[in-house]
Design an enzyme around this catalytic site. Structure first.
Site, short mmCIF file in Angstrom:
data_model
loop_
_atom_site.label_atom_id
_atom_site.label_comp_id
_atom_site.label_asym_id
_atom_site.label_seq_id
_atom_site.Cartn_x
_atom_site.Cartn_y
_atom_site.Cartn_z
N ASP A 185 61.25 -20.72 -53.06
CA ASP A 185 61.99 -19.54 -53.50
C ASP A 185 61.54 -19.16 -54.90
O ASP A 185 61.11 -20.00 -55.68
CB ASP A 185 63.49 -19.83 -53.51
CG ASP A 185 64.30 -18.54 -53.64
OD1 ASP A 185 63.75 -17.46 -53.33
OD2 ASP A 185 65.46 -18.61 -54.05
N GLU A 269 60.95 -16.30 -48.67
CA GLU A 269 61.78 -15.15 -48.38
C GLU A 269 60.94 -13.90 -48.58
O GLU A 269 60.15 -13.81 -49.51
CB GLU A 269 62.97 -15.14 -49.35
CG GLU A 269 64.15 -14.39 -48.81
CD GLU A 269 65.35 -14.55 -49.74
OE1 GLU A 269 66.37 -13.94 -49.48
OE2 GLU A 269 65.25 -15.28 -50.74
N ASP A 351 68.53 -22.44 -58.06
CA ASP A 351 67.24 -22.15 -57.44
C ASP A 351 66.91 -23.14 -56.32
O ASP A 351 66.43 -22.76 -55.25
CB ASP A 351 66.13 -22.21 -58.50
CG ASP A 351 66.23 -21.04 -59.49
OD1 ASP A 351 66.93 -20.06 -59.16
OD2 ASP A 351 65.63 -21.14 -60.56
#
Ligand SMILES: [Zn+2]
Length: 377
Positions: A185, A269, A351
């Site tokens: 991410d 993502e 995160d």
């Protein structure tokens, strides 16, 4: 597999002078073809096709003999670029993405490359010869592989010239299979965070160069519109830009190599940076850090190595969802670095938690793919 190889071009002043002239001629053609399209549309409501404009090229060469020296395919490519710019404009408008973005007339600094196709050039050893331009020496850092489809010659704002060889049928170099899955991410305090708990920050030397670039940009901004000092400042900015670009590219290549080498399945993502404009600060830090380039690099490196990159459709609670129990923390703010799940009591690094969620979705999608369902992209 397709791949692009980029090399610095070396040559003498005359050769670069002629390449510069080609850029000038291509830019003039682009602008006049754009004017023609606008005129035809305003006057008679007709949309010109690139085909009809290409058909006029021989006439152009009669009317303006200077165009005879430029290869026909190069000129065709100019018109095709314009066509693509139009197509992209209409597509964006149809999908209501962003504001207009109608194809623009290109100024001197806004037209910096021309493209050769199959004809008009030869490549021998380290030398690329272009008909009517001359001979360049390539700074070959690695050999060209596959079949060359196009060569794009580019003048960067630093004044250096590069050739990009776009190749087909480049042999794949598969890595031994791996069933390790990882979710990555975009981090808020670091560049990226993965579901194994590793965070990677932008290297210090890159941050230093970025600061240096900003200082030089401010200087350029202060200089008067005309004048030698502005020209110099512009070159300084271009050089600082190039340094940042090279350092960032180097950093991202290494990081992408690390993930592709060590994991069989990589889930990220699919961030729509444009859609994130509501949060300017976050969107800026993401685009600044080259997230899009990072994912793009992993994409082609994964394809080359026989790995799988899964782009997970953006899902809203990725950072708000507890990766332990699935409960959603609606109160989570962007400034919260750590949080405790009210449902199960797990303590999360913001995160890292998001990366674990991406990992899980990636894993699920991967199983679906293995089960023979449609592949997920
Ligand atoms: Zn929980």
């Amino acid at each position: 597999m397709k791949k692009t190889f980029k090399y610095r071009l070396l040559g003498n002043r005359e050769t670069f002078g002629r390449a510069d002239r080609w850029l000038y001629l291509c830019r003039q053609l682009y602008n006049s073809a754009l004017a023609e399209r606008i005129y035809a549309y305003r006057g008679q409501r007709v949309s010109l096709s690139s085909y009809s404009q290409i058909k006029e090229l021989p006439e152009l060469k009669v009317a303006m003999p200077e165009y005879r020296e430029v290869g026909s395919q190069v000129l065709q490519d100019v018109l095709e670029r314009l066509y693509r710019a139009y197509k992209a404009f209409f597509r964006r408008r149809a999908n209501r993405e962003g504001k207009g973005g109608f194809p623009r007339f290109r100024g001197r600094y806004r037209y910096d490359s021309f493209t050769l196709k199959q004809a008009g050039w030869t490549l021998e050893d380290r030398y690329l010869s272009i008909r009517n331009v001359g001979k360049f020496k390539l700074r070959l850092s690695r050999p060209i592989e596959g079949t060359i489809k196009t060569i794009t010659i580019r003048r960067e704002s630093t004044g250096k010239w590069y050739a990009c060889f776009s190749c087909d049928n480049v042999p794949e170099r598969k890595l031994p299979e791996s069933d390790r899955v990882i979710g990555i991410d975009v981090g808020i305090k670091s560049f990226c965070v993965d579901s194994d708990g590793n965070g990677t920050d932008n290297p210090q030397y890159l941050k230093q160069s970025q600061r240096d670039l900003r200082v030089k940009q401010r200087t350029l901004f202060r200089r008067k519109k005309s004048g030698m000092r502005r020209v110099k400042a512009r070159l300084q900015v271009a050089k600082a830009h190039e340094k940042v670009r090279n350092q960032r590219s180097d950093f991202l290549h290494k990081l992408a190599n690390y993930y592709v080498r060590n994991y069989g399945v990589i889930a990220v993502e699919n961030l729509n940076i444009r859609g994130m404009v509501r949060n300017h600060k976050l969107a800026r830090s993401i685009s600044d850090a080259g997230w899009g380039m990072f994912v793009g690099l992993m994409d082609y490196k994964a394809a080359e190595a026989g790995r799988t990159l899964i782009r997970i459709p953006r899902f809203e609670p990725s950072s708000k969802m507890c990766s332990e129990c699935g409960a959603i923390n609606q109160e989570l703010k962007l400034s919260d670095r750590q949080w405790v799940c009210q449902n199960c009591g797990a303590l999360h690094d913001r995160d890292f938690n998001a990366a674990k969620n991406i990992f899980r979705v990636g894993q699920t999608l991967q199983e679906v793919t293995y089960a023979g369902a449609q592949s997920v992209s």
